[in-house]
Scaffold this motif. Structure first.
Motif, PDB file in Angstrom:
ATOM      1  N   SER A 271     -26.362 -62.269 -29.885  1.00 10.51           N
ATOM      2  CA  SER A 271     -27.685 -62.294 -30.893  1.00 10.51           C
ATOM      3  C   SER A 271     -27.411 -60.900 -30.830  1.00 10.51           C
ATOM      4  O   SER A 271     -28.103 -59.798 -29.799  1.00 10.51           O
ATOM      5  N   ALA A 272     -27.376 -60.002 -32.382  1.00  9.06           N
ATOM      6  CA  ALA A 272     -28.101 -59.037 -32.234  1.00  9.06           C
ATOM      7  C   ALA A 272     -29.374 -58.087 -33.398  1.00  9.06           C
ATOM      8  O   ALA A 272     -29.298 -58.708 -34.420  1.00  9.06           O
ATOM      9  N   GLY A 273     -30.638 -59.090 -32.416  1.00  8.65           N
ATOM     10  CA  GLY A 273     -31.170 -59.035 -33.318  1.00  8.65           C
ATOM     11  C   GLY A 273     -31.691 -57.326 -33.942  1.00  8.65           C
ATOM     12  O   GLY A 273     -32.354 -57.548 -35.432  1.00  8.65           O
ATOM     13  N   ALA A 274     -30.906 -56.605 -33.899  1.00 11.07           N
ATOM     14  CA  ALA A 274     -31.502 -55.381 -34.443  1.00 11.07           C
ATOM     15  C   ALA A 274     -31.093 -55.462 -35.839  1.00 11.07           C
ATOM     16  O   ALA A 274     -31.212 -54.458 -36.439  1.00 11.07           O
ATOM     17  N   LEU A 275     -29.958 -56.165 -35.925  1.00 11.28           N
ATOM     18  CA  LEU A 275     -29.374 -56.456 -37.688  1.00 11.28           C
ATOM     19  C   LEU A 275     -30.723 -56.663 -38.769  1.00 11.28           C
ATOM     20  O   LEU A 275     -30.972 -55.989 -39.487  1.00 11.28           O
ATOM     21  N   ASP A 276     -31.504 -57.565 -38.796  1.00 11.72           N
ATOM     22  CA  ASP A 276     -32.800 -57.235 -39.275  1.00 11.72           C
ATOM     23  C   ASP A 276     -33.657 -56.725 -39.360  1.00 11.72           C
ATOM     24  O   ASP A 276     -34.063 -56.394 -40.283  1.00 11.72           O
ATOM     25  N   ARG A 277     -33.727 -56.152 -38.316  1.00 12.67           N
ATOM     26  CA  ARG A 277     -34.374 -54.605 -38.034  1.00 12.67           C
ATOM     27  C   ARG A 277     -34.198 -53.295 -39.000  1.00 12.67           C
ATOM     28  O   ARG A 277     -35.025 -52.530 -39.503  1.00 12.67           O
ATOM     29  N   LEU A 278     -32.857 -53.333 -39.278  1.00 13.43           N
ATOM     30  CA  LEU A 278     -32.253 -52.626 -39.806  1.00 13.43           C
ATOM     31  C   LEU A 278     -31.718 -52.826 -41.202  1.00 13.43           C
ATOM     32  O   LEU A 278     -32.263 -51.713 -42.467  1.00 13.43           O
ATOM     33  N   LEU A 344     -24.951 -48.944 -30.665  1.00 11.66           N
ATOM     34  CA  LEU A 344     -25.135 -48.907 -31.512  1.00 11.66           C
ATOM     35  C   LEU A 344     -26.597 -48.810 -32.082  1.00 11.66           C
ATOM     36  O   LEU A 344     -26.769 -48.171 -33.666  1.00 11.66           O
ATOM     37  N   VAL A 345     -27.458 -49.805 -31.741  1.00  9.10           N
ATOM     38  CA  VAL A 345     -28.401 -49.376 -32.332  1.00  9.10           C
ATOM     39  C   VAL A 345     -29.395 -48.284 -32.551  1.00  9.10           C
ATOM     40  O   VAL A 345     -29.323 -46.988 -31.609  1.00  9.10           O
ATOM     41  N   LYS A 346     -30.544 -48.001 -32.793  1.00 11.56           N
ATOM     42  CA  LYS A 346     -31.315 -46.886 -33.660  1.00 11.56           C
ATOM     43  C   LYS A 346     -32.711 -46.448 -31.795  1.00 11.56           C
ATOM     44  O   LYS A 346     -32.438 -45.413 -31.858  1.00 11.56           O
ATOM     45  N   ASP A 347     -33.064 -47.396 -31.143  1.00  8.73           N
ATOM     46  CA  ASP A 347     -33.263 -47.233 -30.501  1.00  8.73           C
ATOM     47  C   ASP A 347     -33.469 -47.893 -29.810  1.00  8.73           C
ATOM     48  O   ASP A 347     -33.578 -49.012 -29.574  1.00  8.73           O
ATOM     49  N   PRO A 348     -32.094 -47.494 -28.612  1.00 11.11           N
ATOM     50  CA  PRO A 348     -32.547 -48.599 -27.670  1.00 11.11           C
ATOM     51  C   PRO A 348     -33.113 -48.947 -26.580  1.00 11.11           C
ATOM     52  O   PRO A 348     -32.827 -49.566 -25.670  1.00 11.11           O
ATOM     53  N   ASP A 349     -34.673 -48.115 -26.659  1.00 15.58           N
ATOM     54  CA  ASP A 349     -35.503 -48.661 -25.723  1.00 15.58           C
ATOM     55  C   ASP A 349     -36.363 -49.723 -26.048  1.00 15.58           C
ATOM     56  O   ASP A 349     -37.269 -50.263 -25.671  1.00 15.58           O
ATOM     57  N   ASP A 350     -36.329 -49.749 -27.508  1.00  9.88           N
ATOM     58  CA  ASP A 350     -37.268 -51.054 -27.774  1.00  9.88           C
ATOM     59  C   ASP A 350     -36.388 -52.207 -27.595  1.00  9.88           C
ATOM     60  O   ASP A 350     -35.654 -52.890 -27.918  1.00  9.88           O
ATOM     61  N   ASP A 351     -37.077 -53.590 -26.909  1.00  8.59           N
ATOM     62  CA  ASP A 351     -35.902 -54.573 -26.253  1.00  8.59           C
ATOM     63  C   ASP A 351     -35.973 -55.481 -28.156  1.00  8.59           C
ATOM     64  O   ASP A 351     -35.181 -56.392 -27.398  1.00  8.59           O
ATOM     65  N   ARG A 352     -36.552 -55.231 -29.037  1.00  9.85           N
ATOM     66  CA  ARG A 352     -36.393 -56.533 -29.713  1.00  9.85           C
ATOM     67  C   ARG A 352     -35.086 -55.828 -30.267  1.00  9.85           C
ATOM     68  O   ARG A 352     -34.081 -56.266 -31.093  1.00  9.85           O
ATOM     69  N   ASP A 353     -34.464 -54.662 -30.170  1.00 11.08           N
ATOM     70  CA  ASP A 353     -33.197 -54.368 -30.845  1.00 11.08           C
ATOM     71  C   ASP A 353     -31.924 -54.534 -29.710  1.00 11.08           C
ATOM     72  O   ASP A 353     -30.685 -54.821 -30.104  1.00 11.08           O
ATOM     73  N   MET A 354     -32.808 -54.973 -28.765  1.00 10.17           N
ATOM     74  CA  MET A 354     -31.378 -55.333 -27.368  1.00 10.17           C
ATOM     75  C   MET A 354     -30.050 -56.415 -27.696  1.00 10.17           C
ATOM     76  O   MET A 354     -31.765 -57.946 -28.211  1.00 10.17           O
ATOM     77  N   PRO A 355     -28.687 -56.577 -27.828  1.00 12.81           N
ATOM     78  CA  PRO A 355     -28.357 -57.772 -28.164  1.00 12.81           C
ATOM     79  C   PRO A 355     -28.783 -58.674 -26.934  1.00 12.81           C
ATOM     80  O   PRO A 355     -28.761 -58.404 -25.532  1.00 12.81           O
ATOM     81  N   ARG A 356     -28.715 -60.117 -27.020  1.00 17.00           N
ATOM     82  CA  ARG A 356     -28.423 -61.394 -25.751  1.00 17.00           C
ATOM     83  C   ARG A 356     -26.930 -62.158 -25.462  1.00 17.00           C
ATOM     84  O   ARG A 356     -26.691 -62.187 -27.121  1.00 17.00           O
ATOM     85  N   VAL A 357     -26.321 -62.787 -24.729  1.00 17.19           N
ATOM     86  CA  VAL A 357     -25.498 -63.273 -24.542  1.00 17.19           C
ATOM     87  C   VAL A 357     -25.453 -64.223 -23.867  1.00 17.19           C
ATOM     88  O   VAL A 357     -26.303 -64.090 -23.227  1.00 17.19           O
ATOM     89  N   GLY A 358     -25.010 -65.450 -24.632  1.00 12.97           N
ATOM     90  CA  GLY A 358     -25.176 -66.921 -23.882  1.00 12.97           C
ATOM     91  C   GLY A 358     -24.095 -67.682 -23.822  1.00 12.97           C
ATOM     92  O   GLY A 358     -22.526 -67.690 -24.866  1.00 12.97           O
TER      93      GLY A 358
END
Length: 635
Positions: A271-278, A344-358
């Protein structure tokens, strides 16, 4: 018989006929000349000898006459000289009865010459003094005839050989365009269209060659159009156009095929949540660019893990199906994915941009819906717990560790402990095309199929040794059972090893008498991850071959057209749903047309019912394989 041989033999026969005719005329004229020469010589001898003997006969000097006869006989080559003295009724005779020398006996036995003979009465005025008879010896005539005709025959033979060589060179040069036309026609028959023939100087052949080249070009263009059409239909049905990866339909179909083969592995949801913010902040172009970059990174990671299925299944989620089964390795893979996407994300410290893997491991009897549900639960836990990777803790199937499998495989190779079974490939007329060989190893009363130890063989570099062992064993079986035609699967690792192809060529050379009944099946992944390496080995391969699991990777159909396989086995994901009412067969029909265009048969796999057979019969498929014809033990 080829036209070249017909023309060569015709010209050589005409030359031989000319030689025989000329030789016969020369032989007859030489023989006549020698016979006449011998006749004239005898007449002249009688005349001269008569003149020399007359004085002696007039004086009744028998001794002098005999001396003259002896002198003439010794100085010439006569068979017989006889003088009969009429006054004293005495006969002086000299005779040479030896057969002709310096010639073969068979030649002298032909009785070509009579020797020439002449008889005259010696007189003095009206008084008859004696009777002279001279007969020439044939030895000299035979020798002259033999020597002359032998030389002539030698020259004719040398001329014949020289003409033969010149005719061979001339005909090869003149018929080279025709030979090229023949080869091109054979290539077209085999659906090979890449080569064009240089235009020859002969006017008639130029028009034929031009027509052949034009036809080959049109057929090649037609094949490329069919391949492009199949790729367009596949992209439309199974490709996510933004990322270039497979879509959800592709992932579901390939996963069903994977699970249907009872293969081990794991599903990885990313899951790459950063795509919605981008998308909200920078627009869809920036988001789409990020989608493509993430897809490129995931594709590279999947290639490092061998056989796989990769797709984008929603706006922000990617799905991967790998043959990795070690939880530690899967966790490491998940952490690598997180790290690469986070970079690859703009702000790596923002937890909203962190990917998740299941991650969920494949379990015995799993269905794709249940497996995706478990993977989705693991992904939700990763989101809620704010951890990067979660590997579901479902009980794993009982299995050996990698090192134990390695040891078991090495022991099986050492002692030839493999069990072979076969499954028939049938055409729709009920004829058996060939039998595919399945390999298993029995341990503790349980037969473990190749899917259990093939990943280990690939990981520890045992694929080449395993393939050569099974191919050699199959060839021995073909020697003992002439009714068999066997297909043996090769590993991807072997296909990319130059040393494997050299060793395989040596094995096929030893079994030249039966290698035409052996079929080698290359996995489609071998072409997907390095088709350039296979151009030279497959061009020189002295055995028929096909492609297994055809359709799992995109953009390969045009490349496979360069190789011209004997057959392609369609992946089960494209044929498993043929009985559904809403099944769209446009892509499958396009793939079959393209395969037929490159001269390959199409074979459907994992066919289980008669209804499937009837449906596949109408879809331009040539043959089928599956549990509708259950496997049987080979040895």
């Amino acid at each position: 018989m080829t036209l070249y041989r017909q023309l060569l033999l015709t010209m050589l026969l005409l030359f031989a006929l000319l030689f025989v005719s000329a030789y016969s005329v020369q032989f007859s004229s030489t023989r006549s000349y020698l016979a006449q020469q011998q006749e004239f010589m005898v007449i002249n001898t009688v005349t001269a000898l008569g003149l020399a003997l007359t004085p002696y006969l007039e004086s009744d000097d028998a001794v002098g006459a005999e001396s003259v006869v002896n002198a003439v006989f010794d100085g010439g080559y006569y068979r017989k000289v006889e003088l009969r003295l009429l006054a004293s009724n005495k006969t002086i005779s000299r005779e040479n009865a030896t057969p002709p020398g310096r010639v073969p006996a068979w030649f002298a036995d032909l009785e070509l010459f009579e020797g020439g003979r002449h008889q005259a009465v010696l007189t003095s005025g009206w008084l008859q003094l004696g009777q002279l008879y001279v007969e020439g010896h044939t030895g000299h005539a035979y020798f002259q005839l033999w020597r002359g005709m032998s030389r002539l025959a030698t020259w004719f033979a040398l001329s014949f050989v020289l003409v033969w060589v010149l005719l061979v060179l001339a005909l090869r040069h003149l018929l080279k365009p025709l030979h090229s036309i023949e080869e091109q026609a054979h290539e077209i028959e085999q659906h090979h269209f890449g080569k064009s023939i240089p235009l020859p100087a002969t006017r008639e052949l130029r028009r034929v060659v031009s027509a052949i080249n034009g036809m080959a070009g049109k057929l090649e263009a037609q094949f490329e159009e069919q391949a492009a059409e199949a790729e367009r239909l596949r992209h439309r049905a199974f490709v996510d156009h933004t990322s270039g990866l497979g879509n959800r339909s592709y992932f579901m179909a390939q996963s069903q095929s994977w699970l249907g083969d009872d293969r081990c592995g794991a599903v990885v949801l990313v899951s790459a949540g950063a795509l919605d913010r981008l998308y909200r902040e920078e627009g869809f172009e920036a988001r789409d660019q990020m989608i493509r970059v993430i897809g490129k990174n995931l594709r590279q990671l999947c290639r490092d893990h061998g056989e796989h299925v990769l797709a984008r299944i929603s706006a922000t989620e990617y799905a991967m199906l790998l043959d990795e089964t070690e939880p530690a390795g899967l966790r490491q893979l998940g952490e690598t994915i997180n790290r690469q996407i986070a970079e690859l994300v703009k702000d790596p410290d923002d937890d909203r941009d962190m990917p998740r893997v299941g991650i969920a491991l494949v379990q015995p009897g799993d269905e794709i819906g249940r497996l995706l549900t478990r993977a989705d639960h693991a992904l939700n836990r990763a989101r809620m717990d704010e951890t990067g990777v979660v590997v579901e803790a479902h009980k794993q199937r009982e299995r050996l560790g990698r090192l134990e499998w390695k040891q078991l495989l090495e022991e099986a190779l050492e002692h030839d402990d493999f069990e072979l079974s076969v499954q028939a490939v049938m055409d729709f007329a009920g004829e058996r095309c060939h039998d595919e060989v399945f390999v298993s190893i029995r341990k503790d009363g349980i037969a473990f199929g190749a899917d259990n130890f093939l990943p280990v063989a690939e990981q520890f570099g045992l694929g080449e040794r395993l393939d050569l062992h099974i191919v050699t064993r199959a060839l021995r079986m073909l020697e003992n059972r002439p009714e068999l035609k066997l297909a043996v699967n090769l590993t991807r690792q072997s296909c990319h090893q130059d040393g494997f192809w050299r060793k395989l060529a040596q094995v096929l050379e030893r079994y030249e008498a039966v290698r035409d009944r052996l079929f080698l099946e290359l996995p489609e992944s071998a072409f997907a991850f390095g088709w350039e390496r296979l151009i030279a080995p497959l061009a020189s391969l002295k055995a028929a071959w096909g492609v297994d699991h055809f359709g799992r990777h995109f953009d390969l159909l045009v490349h496979l057209g360069r190789f011209r396989p004997r057959y392609v086995k369609l992946d089960h994901g494209y044929t498993s749903q043929v009985l559904q009412p809403d099944y769209n067969d446009a892509f499958l029909a396009a793939v079959c047309r393209a395969a037929h265009g490159m001269g390959a048969l199409t074979i459907a796999t994992r066919v289980e019912t008669g209804q499937q057979v009837d449906r596949l019969r109408s879809l331009h498929i040539d043959a089928y394989q599956g549990y509708v014809s259950p496997p049987g033990r080979l040895c």
